[in-house]
Design a protein around this motif. Sequence first.
Motif, PDB file in Angstrom:
ATOM      1  N   ASN A 127      23.713   1.205  -0.796  1.00  0.00           N
ATOM      2  CA  ASN A 127      23.148   1.494   0.537  1.00  0.00           C
ATOM      3  C   ASN A 127      22.751  -0.024   1.137  1.00  0.00           C
ATOM      4  O   ASN A 127      22.356  -0.316   2.130  1.00  0.00           O
ATOM      5  CB  ASN A 127      21.824   2.080   0.625  1.00  0.00           C
ATOM      6  N   GLY A 128      22.932  -1.288   0.259  1.00  0.00           N
ATOM      7  CA  GLY A 128      22.302  -2.466   0.231  1.00  0.00           C
ATOM      8  C   GLY A 128      20.787  -2.570   0.286  1.00  0.00           C
ATOM      9  O   GLY A 128      20.186  -1.527   0.374  1.00  0.00           O
ATOM     10  N   PHE A 129      20.409  -3.845   0.040  1.00  0.00           N
ATOM     11  CA  PHE A 129      18.847  -4.027  -0.023  1.00  0.00           C
ATOM     12  C   PHE A 129      18.281  -4.536   1.326  1.00  0.00           C
ATOM     13  O   PHE A 129      18.699  -5.303   1.788  1.00  0.00           O
ATOM     14  CB  PHE A 129      18.468  -5.068  -1.274  1.00  0.00           C
ATOM     15  N   GLY A 130      17.382  -3.385   1.507  1.00  0.00           N
ATOM     16  CA  GLY A 130      16.763  -3.818   2.747  1.00  0.00           C
ATOM     17  C   GLY A 130      15.522  -4.669   2.991  1.00  0.00           C
ATOM     18  O   GLY A 130      15.392  -5.328   1.986  1.00  0.00           O
ATOM     19  N   TYR A 131      14.844  -4.800   3.895  1.00  0.00           N
ATOM     20  CA  TYR A 131      13.708  -5.726   3.570  1.00  0.00           C
ATOM     21  C   TYR A 131      12.556  -4.848   3.306  1.00  0.00           C
ATOM     22  O   TYR A 131      11.479  -4.505   3.901  1.00  0.00           O
ATOM     23  CB  TYR A 131      13.299  -6.040   5.297  1.00  0.00           C
ATOM     24  N   ASN A 132      12.697  -4.723   1.742  1.00  0.00           N
ATOM     25  CA  ASN A 132      11.517  -4.202   0.994  1.00  0.00           C
ATOM     26  C   ASN A 132      11.466  -4.676  -0.223  1.00  0.00           C
ATOM     27  O   ASN A 132      12.030  -5.818  -0.344  1.00  0.00           O
ATOM     28  CB  ASN A 132      12.024  -2.600   0.959  1.00  0.00           C
ATOM     29  N   LEU A 133      10.200  -4.283  -0.896  1.00  0.00           N
ATOM     30  CA  LEU A 133      10.026  -4.615  -2.217  1.00  0.00           C
ATOM     31  C   LEU A 133      10.616  -3.645  -2.967  1.00  0.00           C
ATOM     32  O   LEU A 133      10.538  -2.470  -2.977  1.00  0.00           O
ATOM     33  CB  LEU A 133       8.375  -4.674  -2.420  1.00  0.00           C
ATOM     34  N   TYR A 134      11.346  -4.247  -4.135  1.00  0.00           N
ATOM     35  CA  TYR A 134      12.101  -3.325  -4.934  1.00  0.00           C
ATOM     36  C   TYR A 134      11.479  -3.500  -6.427  1.00  0.00           C
ATOM     37  O   TYR A 134      11.069  -4.532  -6.906  1.00  0.00           O
ATOM     38  CB  TYR A 134      13.695  -3.522  -5.060  1.00  0.00           C
ATOM     39  N   LYS A 135      11.773  -2.262  -7.285  1.00  0.00           N
ATOM     40  CA  LYS A 135      11.135  -2.059  -8.651  1.00  0.00           C
ATOM     41  C   LYS A 135      12.456  -1.346  -9.393  1.00  0.00           C
ATOM     42  O   LYS A 135      12.656  -0.329  -9.255  1.00  0.00           O
ATOM     43  CB  LYS A 135       9.898  -1.698  -8.767  1.00  0.00           C
ATOM     44  N   ALA A 136      12.937  -2.281 -10.329  1.00  0.00           N
ATOM     45  CA  ALA A 136      13.706  -1.756 -11.292  1.00  0.00           C
ATOM     46  C   ALA A 136      13.441  -1.573 -12.501  1.00  0.00           C
ATOM     47  O   ALA A 136      12.636  -2.368 -13.119  1.00  0.00           O
ATOM     48  CB  ALA A 136      15.160  -2.757 -11.196  1.00  0.00           C
ATOM     49  N   VAL A 137      13.510  -0.368 -13.050  1.00  0.00           N
ATOM     50  CA  VAL A 137      13.046   0.164 -14.439  1.00  0.00           C
ATOM     51  C   VAL A 137      14.102  -0.053 -15.300  1.00  0.00           C
ATOM     52  O   VAL A 137      15.042   0.694 -14.942  1.00  0.00           O
ATOM     53  CB  VAL A 137      12.626   1.538 -14.324  1.00  0.00           C
ATOM     54  N   LEU A 138      13.864  -0.792 -16.138  1.00  0.00           N
ATOM     55  CA  LEU A 138      15.135  -1.247 -17.089  1.00  0.00           C
ATOM     56  C   LEU A 138      14.563  -1.059 -18.449  1.00  0.00           C
ATOM     57  O   LEU A 138      13.596  -1.158 -18.922  1.00  0.00           O
ATOM     58  CB  LEU A 138      15.436  -2.737 -16.966  1.00  0.00           C
ATOM     59  N   VAL A 139      15.575  -0.773 -19.507  1.00  0.00           N
ATOM     60  CA  VAL A 139      15.510  -0.783 -20.998  1.00  0.00           C
ATOM     61  C   VAL A 139      16.156  -1.979 -21.442  1.00  0.00           C
ATOM     62  O   VAL A 139      17.295  -2.063 -21.157  1.00  0.00           O
ATOM     63  CB  VAL A 139      15.926   0.444 -21.613  1.00  0.00           C
ATOM     64  N   VAL A 140      15.167  -2.927 -21.788  1.00  0.00           N
ATOM     65  CA  VAL A 140      15.755  -4.208 -22.360  1.00  0.00           C
ATOM     66  C   VAL A 140      15.665  -4.521 -23.749  1.00  0.00           C
ATOM     67  O   VAL A 140      14.517  -4.246 -24.265  1.00  0.00           O
ATOM     68  CB  VAL A 140      15.157  -5.355 -21.404  1.00  0.00           C
ATOM     69  N   GLY A 141      16.685  -5.052 -24.381  1.00  0.00           N
ATOM     70  CA  GLY A 141      16.574  -5.506 -25.949  1.00  0.00           C
ATOM     71  C   GLY A 141      17.684  -4.553 -26.596  1.00  0.00           C
ATOM     72  O   GLY A 141      18.459  -3.672 -26.115  1.00  0.00           O
ATOM     73  N   TYR A 142      17.721  -5.048 -27.956  1.00  0.00           N
ATOM     74  CA  TYR A 142      18.629  -4.460 -28.761  1.00  0.00           C
ATOM     75  C   TYR A 142      18.104  -3.378 -29.585  1.00  0.00           C
ATOM     76  O   TYR A 142      17.073  -3.209 -29.982  1.00  0.00           O
ATOM     77  CB  TYR A 142      18.885  -5.728 -30.030  1.00  0.00           C
ATOM     78  N   SER A 190       1.046  -1.210  -0.009  1.00  0.00           N
ATOM     79  CA  SER A 190       0.108  -0.030   0.010  1.00  0.00           C
ATOM     80  C   SER A 190       0.832   1.237   0.059  1.00  0.00           C
ATOM     81  O   SER A 190       0.436   2.478  -0.426  1.00  0.00           O
ATOM     82  CB  SER A 190      -0.910   0.144   1.236  1.00  0.00           C
ATOM     83  N   ASP A 191       2.194   1.162   0.256  1.00  0.00           N
ATOM     84  CA  ASP A 191       3.121   2.238   0.488  1.00  0.00           C
ATOM     85  C   ASP A 191       3.227   2.781  -1.120  1.00  0.00           C
ATOM     86  O   ASP A 191       3.403   2.131  -1.985  1.00  0.00           O
ATOM     87  CB  ASP A 191       4.374   2.205   0.929  1.00  0.00           C
ATOM     88  N   ALA A 192       3.574   4.087  -1.167  1.00  0.00           N
ATOM     89  CA  ALA A 192       4.167   4.533  -2.489  1.00  0.00           C
ATOM     90  C   ALA A 192       5.549   4.265  -2.757  1.00  0.00           C
ATOM     91  O   ALA A 192       6.411   4.209  -1.619  1.00  0.00           O
ATOM     92  CB  ALA A 192       4.102   6.106  -2.381  1.00  0.00           C
ATOM     93  N   TRP A 193       5.937   4.069  -4.029  1.00  0.00           N
ATOM     94  CA  TRP A 193       7.258   3.914  -4.368  1.00  0.00           C
ATOM     95  C   TRP A 193       8.256   5.100  -4.001  1.00  0.00           C
ATOM     96  O   TRP A 193       7.765   6.149  -4.327  1.00  0.00           O
ATOM     97  CB  TRP A 193       7.406   3.690  -5.675  1.00  0.00           C
ATOM     98  N   VAL A 194       9.272   4.826  -3.586  1.00  0.00           N
ATOM     99  CA  VAL A 194      10.266   5.648  -3.118  1.00  0.00           C
ATOM    100  C   VAL A 194      11.551   5.755  -3.904  1.00  0.00           C
ATOM    101  O   VAL A 194      11.948   4.530  -3.945  1.00  0.00           O
ATOM    102  CB  VAL A 194      10.632   5.753  -1.377  1.00  0.00           C
TER     103      VAL A 194
END
Length: 202
Positions: free
Chosen positions: A120-135, A96-100
């Motif tokens: 900073n190391g990955f804490g006990y959170n859910l992460y979202k990485a925005v990636l550009v994938v492809g050729y 329910s939290d906003a992405w930071v």
Amino acid sequence: MLSTLADFKANYLNIDPLDTERDATITACIEQASEMVKTLCGQPIEQETVDFYFPGKATYAPLAIQLLGGSGYAAKTVPYTSPVTLSAVYRRSLPSDAWVAESGCTLFISDLQNQIYCSNGFGYNLYKAVLVVGYATIPADLVYAVSELAMYVWNETNVSNEGRAGLASKTITQNNITTTRTYADIVKRLQPILSSYTLYAV
């Protein structure tokens, strides 16, 4: 699309570029073949933006690190074998939290695999990485694979001379002589090419 209409018409169908009557059908065949390759490889081939989600919690973190609130690791393997660019990383503790925005994240390659490093190391959170994938430029062997698949799809349409509609074989009678034409498994034939572009299991 992973192959162009002009190249496919010239190199595979031998259709005059001025003949545009079947362009819509040909384009649909190329698009379907491109999606088949993407599905078989399990990842984008042409450049597109992908949201890659992963949990920060590491079950193997030592108890002392867990007590300090850390997860015990600072890098996350990205499963894509296509070229990857990192745009941003976000975190949140609860759904329910906003992405930071997470600062200090970079992309690097280790053991031929892309990894996201967080200073900073990955804490006990859910992460979202925005990636550009492809050729940006599709490799020649993938263009070939898509073209072969597009030809396979084209031969199943009712506007082609084959019109085989998914048949594994077809009986042909000419001059009172009956023969059976067997069609090769196109996916199996292209597998050695596509295996180089398949998603990692992580």
